[in-house]
Each structure stands twice: as C-alpha cells, then as structure tokens.
Write an enzyme that holds these catalytic residues in place. Structure first.
Site, mmCIF file in Angstrom:
data_model
loop_
_atom_site.group_PDB
_atom_site.id
_atom_site.type_symbol
_atom_site.label_atom_id
_atom_site.label_comp_id
_atom_site.label_asym_id
_atom_site.label_seq_id
_atom_site.Cartn_x
_atom_site.Cartn_y
_atom_site.Cartn_z
ATOM 1 N N GLY A 212 0.847 -1.252 0.111
ATOM 2 C CA GLY A 212 0.013 0.073 0.166
ATOM 3 C C GLY A 212 0.711 1.369 -0.002
ATOM 4 O O GLY A 212 2.071 1.055 -0.045
ATOM 5 N N ASN A 213 0.120 2.398 0.288
ATOM 6 C CA ASN A 213 1.043 3.634 0.441
ATOM 7 C C ASN A 213 0.487 4.574 1.434
ATOM 8 O O ASN A 213 -0.504 4.307 1.932
ATOM 9 C CB ASN A 213 1.077 4.421 -0.951
ATOM 10 N N HIS A 214 0.801 5.671 1.755
ATOM 11 C CA HIS A 214 0.611 6.558 2.971
ATOM 12 C C HIS A 214 -0.490 7.306 2.491
ATOM 13 O O HIS A 214 -0.665 8.179 3.622
ATOM 14 C CB HIS A 214 1.822 7.180 3.492
#
Ligand code: CTP
Length: 403
Positions: A212-214
């Site tokens: 995923g990412n932030h």
C-alpha cells in the site's frame, strides 16, 4: 445535508398575522444547520414575540436602530447585519413593507437592512386576497423581482379575514424547500456529474498482507465535498481510508485494489462531466496472491510484481465530454514530469504536488499545489488547508473550462 447548513440566514419579519409562522420557520432553518438572526419591524412584535424568536434562533432579535437595556444603548448596525447574511428572507412581507422595499423607504431597521444586504433576498408575501391581487401589489412584486429579489409566491387557502383565496404566506416547509432548490440551482456545478478517486489502493500479497502507500485520502474527500457543495452529483471512489463524507450528498463507493477502482470508475465514466483522479493508485501488484499466509522460511523473499492498469490514462484514451484532471506527486523534476503526465494521459489539467514543499503531501492537513492547464498555464497556490486547496482547484477548473 441541507444546502443551508452552515449558512447565515437573516429573517425579516413584518407585521402580518402570518408572523406567528416564523417561529416554526426559524426552527426549520436551525434544524437545517443554518445560523439564524431575526430583524423585526416594530409592529410585527404584536404578532410574535422577540423572545420566542430569539430563543428559537439562539440569537438576539433586533428591531430598532438603537437597543436600550438597563445601562447601555447599543447601535444595531443594519450594514453589519446585511453583510453578515448569506441569504435574507422577508417573511411575512406585508403590502406596506413591499411598498417600502420598492421605494427604499428606510424608516425602520428591517428596510435599512434590506437596502444594505448584498446577498440574495427572498420575499414571501402575505396579505388578504384583494390586497394581493391589487395592481399596486402585483406591480410592487414585479418591481422587486426586477431588482433581482426572489419572490416566493403566496398560496391559496383560508385567510385571516375568513375569506378563501390567494394571499396566504407559503408554509414554512414550502419556503425552506423553495430556498434550498433555488440555491441548489444557482450553484456552479448544479446538474453536473463529478467523479473523484481518492485514497490509496491495497494490493494483496497473501490473506493478511498487502502493498500500500501512505495516502490518507484527505485531498480526494475534500474535493468530493467541495464539488457536492457546489451542487454536483458526486461519485467518490475511495480506496481504504479513515475519511468520512457522511454528512454530504455523495455516492461513496469503497474499493480496495487498483483493479477494483478501475472497474468502479468505468461503471460511471460515460455519464461524467468532470473527473478528478486524486487517488494514489499502486502502480504494481503481486503477480499472484498466495492463498495461504506466506510463512517465514528463507532469508530472502522475492515478490514478482506486475503493472496495474493506469486508470487515469485509460480514461484519457476514451475521453469525450469529460474534463479530466489528474494529480502528479513528484519528488524531482516536478514540472517536467507533471507536463509529461498531462500529455501522456490526455488530461485537461494536472495538479502538481511537490514533496519538496514543506507541509504538502500524504497524511497532512495542508497542501501546496500548482495547477497546470492543457495550455500549460501554471497557477501556484499558497500552502493552505486541503479544504481550501480543493476549493481553489475546482474554481480554477471552472474558470478555464466549461464543465
Ligand atoms: N493514476 C491512476 N492509475 C494508476 C496510477 C496513477 O489513475 N495506476 C493516476 C493518479 O490518480 C494520479 C495520476 O495518475 O492522478 C498520476 O499518478 P502518479 O502516481 O503520480 O503517476 P504515474 O503515472 O503512476 O507515474 P510515476 O509513478 O512513474 O510517477
């Protein structure tokens, strides 16, 4: 949520028997989430008390240019009141007050405030049927409408005189619905379909892990709220996010992976007038998802990734009436990269986010962006809340393009 939520409504009450209905009207505005202030003509206080209206509106009621209490005299500024209001409603509006409004006879605080108000003014006339039909009244109403005021027509029914006919003030529910619809229709994105993508995507590795990412989704959610506030029919396609838009008339579709986002987007894309892709879509996903949790065995683990569909580029390829806006989050060669994406993905505009800017980017409440249109004109906005940035982005789109 009502379009009146958060708005300042000034209610002007004049001396008609229908003034008793303003207690209910005030309640409805407060229930819709509006702040309400009331200005009364001196004679109207014989029909409904200021105490009732101040209690219901949760604000002091004014009727004189100068209020006196035990010790002080207070100047009630009609100019300030007029400027405070987002909307001014005169209800009931008697034949006498209509006439004063036409002529600008500022012999009471209400008429002086009417003359000072810069906001839209709604007028709900109320009087006996013959007075309502009289050419003096119809001409006054026509004149007031020609000045840009909005007339809420009187209704037919039993009148205070006992006669039956046209002249009864519209019911409070009708007045509120009339104003809501009128305001809605005057909004810049009224009747337009807007699609926003927001948040990250999660690409499964096994049943318990993902890539995923932030991204928090804040920017996309603010854009969706802003578009809804401007009257659009909004579809928000959101990756996993803690953000909420429950209080807004937004159709929210939750997705997890890029593939799911792609499929959801193309269910709606054809009917859209404006699309803003604010999602931080994962560019790659594992070539296969393990059916069981991957066990810790070897010292090194290699995951093979394949490209996800580029949702925005796919939209650009089949673009028709849609105004298509993308985001570019860059850490180096910002302008060059953003312009490259604008062209490659066939966009109408791109919003450049530089991670080199302090206060901009993922997980933050603020953002600093540069808006680049398809003619490569660049507008850089100051560092501000994502809500303000969303407003600037949509206003900029509306300034340049016909959505
Ligand atoms: N985007 C998308 N689908 C993807 C990747 C990106 O719709 N698979 C959209 C994003 O929502 C954003 C824009 O494309 O509006 C640019 O995203 P970004 O990640 O900055 O660009 P990429 O094209 O992925 O290029 P790179 O990662 O190489 O910078």
């Amino acid at each position: 949520m009502s379009i009146l939520s958060g708005k300042n409504i000034l209610l002007g009450v004049t001396a008609g028997i229908a003034a008793y209905k303003t207690a209910h009207l005030t309640r409805l505005f407060v229930r819709a989430g509006a702040q309400v202030k009331v200005v009364m003509t001196p004679k109207s206080m014989e029909f409904v008390t200021p105490l009732t209206l101040s209690t219901l509106s949760k604000n002091p009621v004014v009727s004189e240019f100068i209020s006196h209490d035990e010790e002080n005299e207070t100047w009630n500024s009609h100019v300030e009141l007029g400027l405070w209001a987002d909307y001014f409603l005169v209800a009931p509006a008697t034949a006498n007050s209509l006439s004063k409004m036409v002529k600008g006879t500022a012999d009471n605080l209400l008429i002086a405030t009417y003359l000072s108000a810069k906001c839209p003014v709604y007028i709900a006339p109320a009087m006996d049927l013959d007075m309502y039909k009289h050419p003096s009244t119809t001409q006054n109403l026509d004149n007031l409408a020609s000045f840009g005021n909005i007339i809420i027509p009187a209704e037919t029914g039993e009148l205070a005189s006992g006669l039956i006919g046209e002249g009864r003030m519209a019911e409070p529910e009708t007045i509120v619905a009339f104003m809501e619809q009128h305001i809605q229709k005057s909004l810049p994105l009224y009747g337009k379909n807007v699609l926003i993508t927001a948040g990250p995507t999660y690409e499964s590795i096994d049943p318990v892990r993902f890539i995923g990412n932030h991204s928090s989704g804040k920017m996309g959610f603010e854009l969706a709220k802003q578009a809804a506030g401007m009257g659009a029919n909004v579809v928000l396609i959101a990756g996993p996010s803690q953000q909420s838009c429950d209080d807004f008339p937004i159709k929210r579709i939750d997705v997890t992976s890029a593939q799911e986002m792609y499929e959801a987007v193309f269910q709606y894309y054809d009917q859209m007038h404006l699309v803003i892709a604010a999602a931080a879509v994962a560019d790659y996903k594992p070539v296969e998802v393990a059916s069981q949790k991957i066990k810790k065995s070897e010292d090194q683990l290699t995951l093979t990734l394949v490209k996800n569909p580029d949702i925005l580029a796919a939209m650009g390829k089949v673009k028709k009436q849609q105004i298509l806006v993308g985001f570019a989050l860059e850490t180096e060669n910002e302008l060059e990269n953003a312009l490259g994406k604008l062209k490659r993905k066939n966009l109408d505009a791109i919003v450049l986010n530089s991670l080199q800017d302090f206060g901009a980017g993922f997980q933050k409440d603020t953002n600093k962006v540069t808006f680049i249109d398809r003619f490569e004109n660049k507008t850089t906005f100051a560092l501000q809340s994502k809500k303000e940035v969303a407003k600037d982005i949509i206003n900029q789109i509306l300034t340049i393009y016909h959505v």
